[in-house]
Design a protein around this motif. Sequence first.
Motif, mmCIF file in Angstrom:
data_model
loop_
_atom_site.group_PDB
_atom_site.id
_atom_site.type_symbol
_atom_site.label_atom_id
_atom_site.label_comp_id
_atom_site.label_asym_id
_atom_site.label_seq_id
_atom_site.Cartn_x
_atom_site.Cartn_y
_atom_site.Cartn_z
ATOM 1 N N ALA A 36 0.833 -1.207 0.000
ATOM 2 C CA ALA A 36 0.000 0.000 0.000
ATOM 3 C C ALA A 36 0.865 1.252 0.000
ATOM 4 C CB ALA A 36 -0.934 -0.008 1.205
ATOM 5 N N VAL A 37 1.937 1.225 0.789
ATOM 6 C CA VAL A 37 2.863 2.370 0.803
ATOM 7 C C VAL A 37 3.545 2.507 -0.555
ATOM 8 C CG1 VAL A 37 5.019 3.243 1.800
ATOM 9 C CG2 VAL A 37 3.224 2.316 3.299
ATOM 10 N N GLY A 103 7.434 7.797 11.094
ATOM 11 C CA GLY A 103 7.721 7.992 9.686
ATOM 12 C C GLY A 103 8.695 6.975 9.117
ATOM 13 N N ALA A 104 9.396 7.405 8.074
ATOM 14 C CA ALA A 104 10.339 6.531 7.376
ATOM 15 C C ALA A 104 11.479 6.103 8.302
ATOM 16 C CB ALA A 104 10.895 7.230 6.140
ATOM 17 N N ALA A 105 11.968 7.019 9.127
ATOM 18 C CA ALA A 105 13.058 6.671 10.049
ATOM 19 C C ALA A 105 12.587 5.647 11.077
ATOM 20 C CB ALA A 105 13.584 7.922 10.746
ATOM 21 N N GLY A 106 11.369 5.785 11.559
ATOM 22 C CA GLY A 106 10.820 4.805 12.495
ATOM 23 C C GLY A 106 10.681 3.443 11.847
ATOM 24 N N LEU A 107 10.245 3.416 10.583
ATOM 25 C CA LEU A 107 10.167 2.142 9.858
ATOM 26 C C LEU A 107 11.557 1.552 9.652
ATOM 27 C CD1 LEU A 107 7.393 2.746 7.171
ATOM 28 C CD2 LEU A 107 7.328 1.133 9.081
ATOM 29 N N GLY A 108 12.537 2.401 9.406
ATOM 30 C CA GLY A 108 13.917 1.926 9.278
ATOM 31 C C GLY A 108 14.399 1.282 10.572
ATOM 32 N N LEU A 109 14.081 1.909 11.699
ATOM 33 C CA LEU A 109 14.436 1.317 12.994
ATOM 34 C C LEU A 109 13.717 -0.014 13.194
ATOM 35 C CD1 LEU A 109 14.447 4.398 15.414
ATOM 36 C CD2 LEU A 109 16.387 2.937 14.824
ATOM 37 N N ALA A 150 11.588 -2.450 5.385
ATOM 38 C CA ALA A 150 12.652 -1.600 4.843
ATOM 39 C C ALA A 150 12.234 -0.977 3.513
ATOM 40 C CB ALA A 150 13.931 -2.409 4.673
ATOM 41 N N ALA A 151 11.558 -1.750 2.676
ATOM 42 C CA ALA A 151 11.091 -1.211 1.390
ATOM 43 C C ALA A 151 10.110 -0.066 1.612
ATOM 44 C CB ALA A 151 10.452 -2.322 0.559
ATOM 45 N N ALA A 152 9.195 -0.237 2.549
ATOM 46 C CA ALA A 152 8.240 0.837 2.848
ATOM 47 C C ALA A 152 8.966 2.064 3.388
ATOM 48 C CB ALA A 152 7.198 0.343 3.848
ATOM 49 N N ALA A 153 9.997 1.862 4.198
ATOM 50 C CA ALA A 153 10.771 2.988 4.724
ATOM 51 C C ALA A 153 11.451 3.755 3.595
ATOM 52 C CB ALA A 153 11.813 2.489 5.728
ATOM 53 N N VAL A 154 12.021 3.030 2.644
ATOM 54 C CA VAL A 154 12.692 3.673 1.507
ATOM 55 C C VAL A 154 11.686 4.459 0.671
ATOM 56 C CG1 VAL A 154 13.906 3.213 -0.673
ATOM 57 C CG2 VAL A 154 14.612 2.050 1.427
ATOM 58 N N MET A 156 8.762 5.688 1.613
ATOM 59 C CA MET A 156 8.297 6.854 2.364
ATOM 60 C C MET A 156 9.351 7.958 2.410
ATOM 61 S SD MET A 156 6.067 5.157 5.460
ATOM 62 C CE MET A 156 6.011 6.684 6.398
ATOM 63 N N ALA A 157 10.614 7.573 2.567
ATOM 64 C CA ALA A 157 11.697 8.560 2.595
ATOM 65 C C ALA A 157 11.822 9.257 1.255
ATOM 66 C CB ALA A 157 13.016 7.905 2.988
ATOM 67 N N SER A 158 11.718 8.481 0.177
ATOM 68 C CA SER A 158 11.823 9.095 -1.167
ATOM 69 C C SER A 158 10.618 9.985 -1.458
ATOM 70 C CB SER A 158 12.009 8.033 -2.244
ATOM 71 O OG SER A 158 10.845 7.263 -2.402
ATOM 72 N N GLN A 159 9.432 9.593 -0.989
ATOM 73 C CA GLN A 159 8.242 10.425 -1.169
ATOM 74 C C GLN A 159 8.395 11.722 -0.392
ATOM 75 O OE1 GLN A 159 5.093 7.820 0.079
ATOM 76 N NE2 GLN A 159 4.914 6.849 -1.928
ATOM 77 N N ALA A 160 8.917 11.649 0.828
ATOM 78 C CA ALA A 160 9.105 12.840 1.637
ATOM 79 C C ALA A 160 10.154 13.756 1.016
ATOM 80 C CB ALA A 160 9.518 12.460 3.056
ATOM 81 N N ALA A 161 11.201 13.185 0.417
ATOM 82 C CA ALA A 161 12.253 13.994 -0.215
ATOM 83 C C ALA A 161 11.737 14.673 -1.471
ATOM 84 C CB ALA A 161 13.455 13.108 -0.544
ATOM 85 N N GLY A 162 10.783 14.035 -2.127
ATOM 86 C CA GLY A 162 10.208 14.602 -3.354
ATOM 87 C C GLY A 162 9.211 15.710 -3.108
ATOM 88 N N ASN A 163 8.735 15.838 -1.861
ATOM 89 C CA ASN A 163 7.748 16.883 -1.545
ATOM 90 C C ASN A 163 8.384 18.172 -1.191
ATOM 91 O OD1 ASN A 163 5.655 15.143 -2.016
ATOM 92 N ND2 ASN A 163 5.522 14.489 0.119
#
Length: 163
Positions: A36-37, A103-109, A150-154, A156-163
């Motif tokens: 979904a992410v 967020g993405a960092a929490g998913l990474g953790l 980890a895939a969802a974290a990546v 989400m991080a890329s989506q946040a960087a694109g905004n």
Amino acid sequence: MTLIASEPIGDDREIPTLPLALGLAGLAPFIALALAVALQHRDLVGIDAGAALLFYGATILSFLGGVHWGLALRHPSATTRAGLYVVAMMPPLWAWAGLLVGGAAGLGLMAAGLAAHGILDGVRSGRFATPRWYPRLRILLAALSTIATAAAAVVMASQAAGN
């Protein structure tokens, strides 16, 4: 009389059907929410898929800490018991940190915690009266849940960087 055998009974190398089925079923939220992410359907029926994945990962890490607590209860060595009790508290505390970060960092953790606990169980759980199939099941489940998280974290991080 003990209710839990300290030594394996019979041939316990094959993963029994029920633990395998339940373990695989437990992967469904990881995979569905990560998809979904990735497909940018973050809002599923009013639920933020990234946040739901983070909460589910925290729930599973806490459950895995409970498994080690249970192993500690049955271990004959006081020193090993103490170590298992300490190790049992690490996954829920790690999960809590991931929830606080969010967020993405929490998913990474969360992904790092799932991977670390899977490696720990894969390498060390045979020393604590678990069946011989348990490390293989844990490595399988940890690998798949880690990849999804980890895939969802990546994403989400890329989506946040694109905004």
